[in-house]
Design a protein around this motif. Structure first.
Motif, mmCIF file in Angstrom:
data_model
loop_
_atom_site.group_PDB
_atom_site.id
_atom_site.type_symbol
_atom_site.label_atom_id
_atom_site.label_comp_id
_atom_site.label_asym_id
_atom_site.label_seq_id
_atom_site.Cartn_x
_atom_site.Cartn_y
_atom_site.Cartn_z
ATOM 1 N N HIS A 76 42.205 25.548 78.211
ATOM 2 C CA HIS A 76 41.454 26.481 78.834
ATOM 3 C C HIS A 76 40.347 26.978 77.954
ATOM 4 N N GLY A 77 39.264 27.447 78.267
ATOM 5 C CA GLY A 77 38.156 27.794 77.500
ATOM 6 C C GLY A 77 37.442 26.942 76.862
ATOM 7 N N SER A 78 37.537 25.457 76.989
ATOM 8 C CA SER A 78 36.828 24.550 76.371
ATOM 9 C C SER A 78 35.402 24.326 76.842
ATOM 10 N N ALA A 79 35.011 24.925 77.899
ATOM 11 C CA ALA A 79 33.697 24.869 78.197
ATOM 12 C C ALA A 79 32.883 25.953 77.849
ATOM 13 N N GLN A 80 33.581 27.073 77.644
ATOM 14 C CA GLN A 80 33.005 28.199 77.004
ATOM 15 C C GLN A 80 32.965 28.137 75.538
ATOM 16 N N ASP A 81 33.870 27.338 74.773
ATOM 17 C CA ASP A 81 33.840 27.138 73.271
ATOM 18 C C ASP A 81 32.634 25.963 73.293
ATOM 19 N N ARG A 82 32.527 25.067 74.022
ATOM 20 C CA ARG A 82 31.379 24.013 73.840
ATOM 21 C C ARG A 82 30.056 24.684 73.891
ATOM 22 N N GLN A 83 30.032 25.624 74.882
ATOM 23 C CA GLN A 83 28.762 26.395 75.047
ATOM 24 C C GLN A 83 28.302 27.226 74.030
ATOM 25 N N ARG A 84 29.302 27.821 73.202
ATOM 26 C CA ARG A 84 29.219 28.671 72.262
ATOM 27 C C ARG A 84 28.813 27.824 70.913
ATOM 28 N N ARG A 85 29.572 26.433 70.744
ATOM 29 C CA ARG A 85 28.901 25.772 69.634
ATOM 30 C C ARG A 85 27.797 25.265 69.852
ATOM 31 N N THR A 86 27.321 24.919 71.050
ATOM 32 C CA THR A 86 26.091 24.445 71.240
ATOM 33 C C THR A 86 24.879 25.600 71.218
ATOM 34 N N ASP A 87 25.247 26.746 71.387
ATOM 35 C CA ASP A 87 24.199 27.578 71.090
ATOM 36 C C ASP A 87 24.186 28.022 69.679
ATOM 37 N N THR A 88 25.190 27.898 69.027
ATOM 38 C CA THR A 88 25.160 28.242 67.494
ATOM 39 C C THR A 88 24.330 26.997 66.760
ATOM 40 N N LEU A 89 24.513 25.737 67.364
ATOM 41 C CA LEU A 89 23.906 24.529 66.836
ATOM 42 C C LEU A 89 22.423 24.556 67.156
ATOM 43 N N ALA A 90 21.974 25.039 68.292
ATOM 44 C CA ALA A 90 20.497 25.332 68.803
ATOM 45 C C ALA A 90 19.917 26.260 67.990
ATOM 46 N N GLN A 91 20.548 27.261 67.471
ATOM 47 C CA GLN A 91 20.009 28.404 66.931
ATOM 48 C C GLN A 91 19.839 27.921 65.511
ATOM 49 N N GLU A 92 20.951 27.276 64.796
ATOM 50 C CA GLU A 92 20.720 26.951 63.284
ATOM 51 C C GLU A 92 19.749 25.650 63.212
ATOM 52 N N LEU A 93 19.591 24.793 64.054
ATOM 53 C CA LEU A 93 18.998 23.694 63.954
ATOM 54 C C LEU A 93 17.383 23.849 64.839
ATOM 55 N N ASP A 94 17.300 25.023 65.070
ATOM 56 C CA ASP A 94 16.130 25.290 65.993
ATOM 57 C C ASP A 94 15.640 24.356 66.971
ATOM 58 N N LEU A 95 16.646 24.057 68.178
ATOM 59 C CA LEU A 95 16.590 23.072 69.076
ATOM 60 C C LEU A 95 15.536 23.673 70.074
ATOM 61 N N SER A 96 14.671 22.486 70.842
ATOM 62 C CA SER A 96 14.109 22.961 71.900
ATOM 63 C C SER A 96 15.203 23.003 73.157
ATOM 64 N N SER A 97 14.595 23.609 74.272
ATOM 65 C CA SER A 97 15.587 23.635 75.476
ATOM 66 C C SER A 97 15.960 22.441 75.896
#
Length: 158
Positions: A47-68
């Motif tokens: 349970h929650g794996s999609a949410q956690d994956r999304q949270r990790r991706t969001d964090t990574l996007a912010q830290e690495l300044d990823l484009s959309s």
């Protein structure tokens, strides 16, 4: 044997939590132990794996300044990796450990190559630095769990 098990655990841990919660040096207040335990139990049940994956991706996007565009590609890469690792774990009883370890390593290397293709050289270098820091932190936590001392046998050898 212990070194092999540790290597497998480290490899699976790194690949499963690629951009894991250890990146979360974010501004959220620390959660209570009960919340973490409930969340961890949810992981074991899937349970929650999609949410956690999304949270990790969001964090990574912010830290690495990823484009959309990069962020959507990274999300897909992590989703594919998660599906492959889930399939590997479901076959765990039918194969020997060395074969599973090799397959996990192949999945990790494939994911890493896909990330290299999506990220700039600077972003990839930042990701590698974060991975190394996470590995160092994991090592220091294990050292603390052992009481902060080196394990030695009766003859004083490590």
């Amino acid at each position: 044997m212990k070194k092999q098990l540790f290597s497998l655990a480290l490899l699976l841990g790194l690949s499963a939590s690629f951009a894991g919660a250890s990146f979360a040096a974010d501004d959220r207040p620390a959660q209570g132990r009960e919340q973490r335990q409930g969340r961890d139990q949810g992981h074991r049940r899937g349970h929650g794996s999609a949410q956690d994956r999304q949270r990790r991706t969001d964090t990574l996007a912010q830290e690495l300044d990823l484009s959309s565009k990069q962020k959507s590609k990274v999300e897909k890469i992590f989703q594919d990796q998660q599906q492959q690792m889930h399939a590997l774990r479901s076959r765990a009883g039918s194969n020997d450990r060395s074969q599973l370890r090799e397959e996990a390593k192949r999945i990790h290397e494939s994911t890493d190559q896909k990330l290299k293709d999506v990220l700039s050289k600077k972003q990839y270098a930042q990701l590698e630095a974060k991975r190394q820091e996470r590995t160092r932190q994991m090592g220091s936590r294990q050292h603390e769990r052992r009481g902060g001392t080196d394990r030695r046998d009766f003859n004083g050898r490590s």
